[in-house]
Enzyme design. Structure first.
Site, short mmCIF file in Angstrom:
data_model
loop_
_atom_site.label_atom_id
_atom_site.label_comp_id
_atom_site.label_asym_id
_atom_site.label_seq_id
_atom_site.Cartn_x
_atom_site.Cartn_y
_atom_site.Cartn_z
N PRO A 363 -7.43 7.97 6.63
CA PRO A 363 -8.86 7.84 6.30
C PRO A 363 -9.73 8.65 7.24
CG PRO A 363 -8.03 5.84 7.34
CD PRO A 363 -6.85 6.71 7.11
N LYS A 368 -7.86 13.21 12.91
CA LYS A 368 -6.90 14.21 12.42
C LYS A 368 -7.21 15.60 12.95
CE LYS A 368 -7.72 13.20 8.10
NZ LYS A 368 -8.63 12.07 8.24
N SER A 686 -0.17 -7.13 -2.78
CA SER A 686 0.13 -7.98 -1.63
C SER A 686 -0.52 -9.36 -1.70
CB SER A 686 -0.31 -7.28 -0.34
OG SER A 686 -1.70 -7.09 -0.32
N LYS A 729 -3.15 -6.17 8.98
CA LYS A 729 -3.32 -7.54 8.49
C LYS A 729 -3.13 -8.56 9.60
CE LYS A 729 -1.88 -6.47 3.74
NZ LYS A 729 -0.84 -6.62 2.71
#
Length: 793
Positions: A363, A368, A686, A729
């Site tokens: 993202p 990057k 999920s 998570k």
């Protein structure tokens, strides 16, 4: 009798007449001329005239770009004209053909609605001196004949008619209408009532027009002569070449060409490049330096010889130094750092190893581009970055052929020439956003660039020779992997940057963002101090991102406000930014997390989700109402998540006897599932176990433990399948104060990648089937028929 009728008709015209304005032209008596009418007012005027006497008074406008407001917009003298023909066009306009009758003078506009009507009177010609008029007519004829000999503007038949005219008024009108004069100059001749003065004016204009035509002819002759001179120079140079060849003298007399020849001899060009350069020089010898083709050839040689043939930078092969640079510039990203160090290790053992083609996928804001800069720094290579986002033209990569005007090489060759070495690190940014249209497909050109088996002989359309790109270290970046064409994706090694979790963002802020923003704002650590808790609060309450770009913007905002305080009061003591005063600098919180249940409830299960901004806690709410057995889902769900809902309900229905659920509940009641934070899109499999738990709870009317979170895909047989984003998570669960987490057994290895300070004090339950989850989340045994369940499994 006939004379009487003419007088009556003339008298009728001299009283009132419909007024038609003419743009960029002047009417003349006896002349037939076309007019295009577009305004509704003028079209109505023409139609009314045709239905009556077909007469209109045509007057030239003084200002053609202004509307007719009053008589001041028109010249005072015009021509009474007869409408001969009218044509209606498909665009709504009307084309009419008019014949001028005689001069009229406009006294005043009587009224303008629905169209202008003016009061006019006829303007009679005054003869003047007869002998002078005769002489002027002959002069007009001679000058006009001379103009026609230089620039024929009329057919021969019309010329014969003009030269046979004996009426001075008709002659002046016909000649004036044929000349390319200004509207004001033609109007002068129309308004002059004395024929001798009118002819005198016309003679002046004819002489002026004749001079212009003669000057234009001279210019054309000069241009033609210059072209002939260029041809003459070419033949002379050919002869000179033959003479020099016979005498055995040096063919190069141009110092520039001599210098280029010496450069070709000294540069380590490929054989193909040498032949191309020599061929271009042979072409230049035959051209004049002022020729446009000479400039094209000279520019081509500049590009060809300006490339770094054989010139490289020595790569840094000190692994410890490279590792130190990577660790200093970036926190975390261990997989990427290890991959770079592995390549450097191979390069130290094999000097001819091919550079890998890496593609960083992640993202926005995760570093990057800056990581590419750090890699170049660690390897000791020059760094080049250019964005491919929105690129539609293949020539941006391959270049245009040099036969086109303004042609240049592609961006790859341009940047390599600019950087001056043939082994730089080139970062191809936003490779997933390359476009495709009629100009070509840039990704097709990138296939050759990014293929180690082909790029050693990359051919740019402009250079038309091969250039070795195998020493270039290419790194591509993308936000999404699925938009990259399959053929291009196959040539790259994908390295995924999943985004930073909160503990990593805190460390990045401490080590990089805060010091950088303090320096940019002219501050030092003695001016301001950030507490650890305030950084976490800023991340949670003011940003929602996977990277740290927004976080740096918030830190920058704080630094700017403090810089202003210190500038206004230099003796300000050190300012501490804490959770108590951060709102004074950033305002009220902008991000609000979904509250998790504070007690055990029916139909509310706590799930874990992975979004573009990182991990999040996602409570799933379920309720049941009388209806027709339909299922309703809200919360902006994607197709995969809707399928997860169907799978969960099908699993429960198929095991209704196991759980002691009456089948009529599925037929007589509707089930509604809601996923809070409805403005945020949600997708993925999920949430399967969370959906199953919430629906089972309302059907059994059993409460769910509120202090345990879960994630995992569920199958129709109740198997728990692995999911992604475990690192994010688990971090979200810790942030929400949840210490117990249910995960698929296949994801056990992913928990090892979570930082220890996140997992400390947390309990993880690894499961393979939904039956293993039931005792963890419900207060009692919910299965009524265990034998059936054994058969199912």
């Amino acid at each position: 009798m006939s004379t009487s009728k003419k007088k009556q008709k003339k008298q009728k015209i001299s009283e009132e007449i419909k007024i038609l304005a003419l743009d960029n032209n002047v009417p003349f008596p006896t002349i037939i001329f076309p007019v295009v009418v577009r305004e509704e007012q003028d079209i109505e005027l023409i139609q009314e005239a045709i239905s009556s006497d077909r007469l209109v008074g045509v007057f030239a406008r003084k200002n053609s770009d202004e509307l007719l407001d009053n008589s001041q917009d028109l010249y005072s003298v015009g021509v009474a004209s007869l409408i001969i023909k009218m044509f209606k066009s498909t665009d709504g306009s009307v084309r009419i053909l008019l014949r001028g009758l005689h001069r009229i003078k406009l006294n005043k506009i009587i009224h303008e609605d629905p169209y202008p009507i003016g009061k006019v009177h006829s303007q009679e010609d005054i003869l003047g001196d007869a002998l002078q008029t005769e002489a002027l007519m002959r002069t007009v004829g001679e000058l006009f004949q001379e103009i026609l000999s230089l620039a024929p503007i009329l057919p021969e038949e019309i010329q014969e008619i003009i030269f046979s005219i004996e009426d001075p008024s008709k002659l002046s009108d016909l000649v004036t209408s044929a000349l390319n004069l200004k509207v004001s100059e033609k109007q002068q001749i129309l308004e002059e009532d004395r024929l001798d003065k009118r002819l005198t004016l016309l003679v002046d204009f004819l002489q002026k027009e004749l001079k212009i035509i003669e000057l234009n002819t001279k210019i054309q002759e000069r241009v033609s002569s210059s072209l002939n001179d260029a041809q003459r120079d070419y033949f002379l140079r050919e002869q000179l070449k033959a003479i020099q060849s016979e005498l055995g003298e040096d063919e190069f007399s141009d110092p520039e060409l001599v210098e280029i020849q010496q450069k070709i001899a000294t540069l380590p060009l490929s054989e193909e490049a040498k032949l191309a350069a020599k061929k271009e020089i042979n072409r230049l010898k035959l051209m004049h330096p002022s020729s446009p083709e000479y400039a094209v050839g000279r520019n081509y040689l500049d590009w060809l010889l300006g490339l770094p043939w054989g010139k490289k930078t020595e790569s840094t092969l000190d692994l410890k130094k490279a590792e130190h640079i990577l660790n200093t510039d970036h926190y975390g990203l261990e997989d990427i750092k290890n991959r770079i160090l592995e390549y450097l290790a191979i390069l130290s053992l094999n000097k001819h190893a091919k550079s890998p083609i890496l593609c960083f996928v992640g993202p926005p804001g995760v570093g990057k581009t800056s990581l590419g800069q750090s890699i170049a720094k660690a390897m000791g290579r020059e760094f080049i970055r250019f964005s491919l986002g929105g690129m539609h033209d293949e020539a941006e990569i391959r270049g245009h052929r040099k036969t086109y005007i303004g042609a240049m090489p592609g961006r790859i060759i341009q940047y390599i020439q600019k950087i001056g070495v043939k082994n730089p690190l080139i970062m191809l940014d936003e490779v997933d956003k390359v476009g495709l249209d009629f100009r070509g497909d840039p990704t097709s050109a990138l296939l050759e660039v990014l293929d180690p088996e082909q790029n050693f002989s990359f051919r740019d359309n402009y250079l038309e020779v091969s250039f070795d790109l195998s020493d270039v270290f290419f790194i591509a970046t993308a936000n999404q992997e699925f938009t990259i064409p399959e053929a291009l994706l196959d040539r790259m090694e994908i390295i995924r940057l999943p985004g930073y979790i909160t503990p990593e963002k805190i460390q990045i802020a401490k080590r990089f963002l805060i010091p950088r923003q303090l320096a940019r704002s002219g501050l030092s650590p003695s001016h301001v101090r950030f507490t650890p808790k305030v950084i976490e609060q800023t991340i949670e309450n003011y940003t929602m991102e996977a990277g740290v770009r927004k976080l740096e913007q918030q830190i920058s905002q704080i630094c700017r406000k403090i810089a202003r305080q210190i500038a206004e009061n230099p003796i300000t003591p050190q300012i501490t930014i804490s959770t108590q005063n951060v709102e004074n600098y950033l305002g009220p919180p902008k991000i609000f997390k979904e509250d998790i249940p504070k007690k055990d409830m029916i139909g509310v299960a706590v799930g874990l989700a992975y979004t573009e901004s990182g991990g999040d806690v996602l409570p799933v709410e379920a309720t049941m109402m009388e209806g027709s057995g339909s299922n309703k889902m809200t919360g902006q769900l994607g197709d995969i998540m809707k399928e997860s809902v169907s799978t969960a309900i099908s699993f429960i229905r198929s095991n209704a006897k196991v759980y002691g659920i009456k089948t009529n509940l599925f037929l007589d009641y509707d089930i509604h599932l809601h996923f809070p934070a409805a403005a945020i899109p949600k997708d993925g499999p999920s949430a399967g176990v969370t959906i199953t738990t919430a629906v089972l709870s309302i059907l059994l009317k059993k409460k769910i433990h509120h202090n345990i979170a879960m994630t995992g895909e569920i199958s129709l047989r109740g198997r728990i399948l692995p999911v992604g984003g475990i690192r994010e998570k688990v971090t979200a669960a810790r942030r929400a104060g949840i210490k117990k987490v249910i995960l698929p057994l296949a994801n056990k290895g992913d928990v090892a990648l979570v930082p220890p300070d996140v997992t400390e004090g947390m309990t993880f339950y690894y499961v393979t089937h939904y039956q293993e989850i039931e005792p963890l989340i419900f207060n009692e045994n919910i299965r009524k028929n265990t034998e059936t369940n054994k058969k199912e499994r």
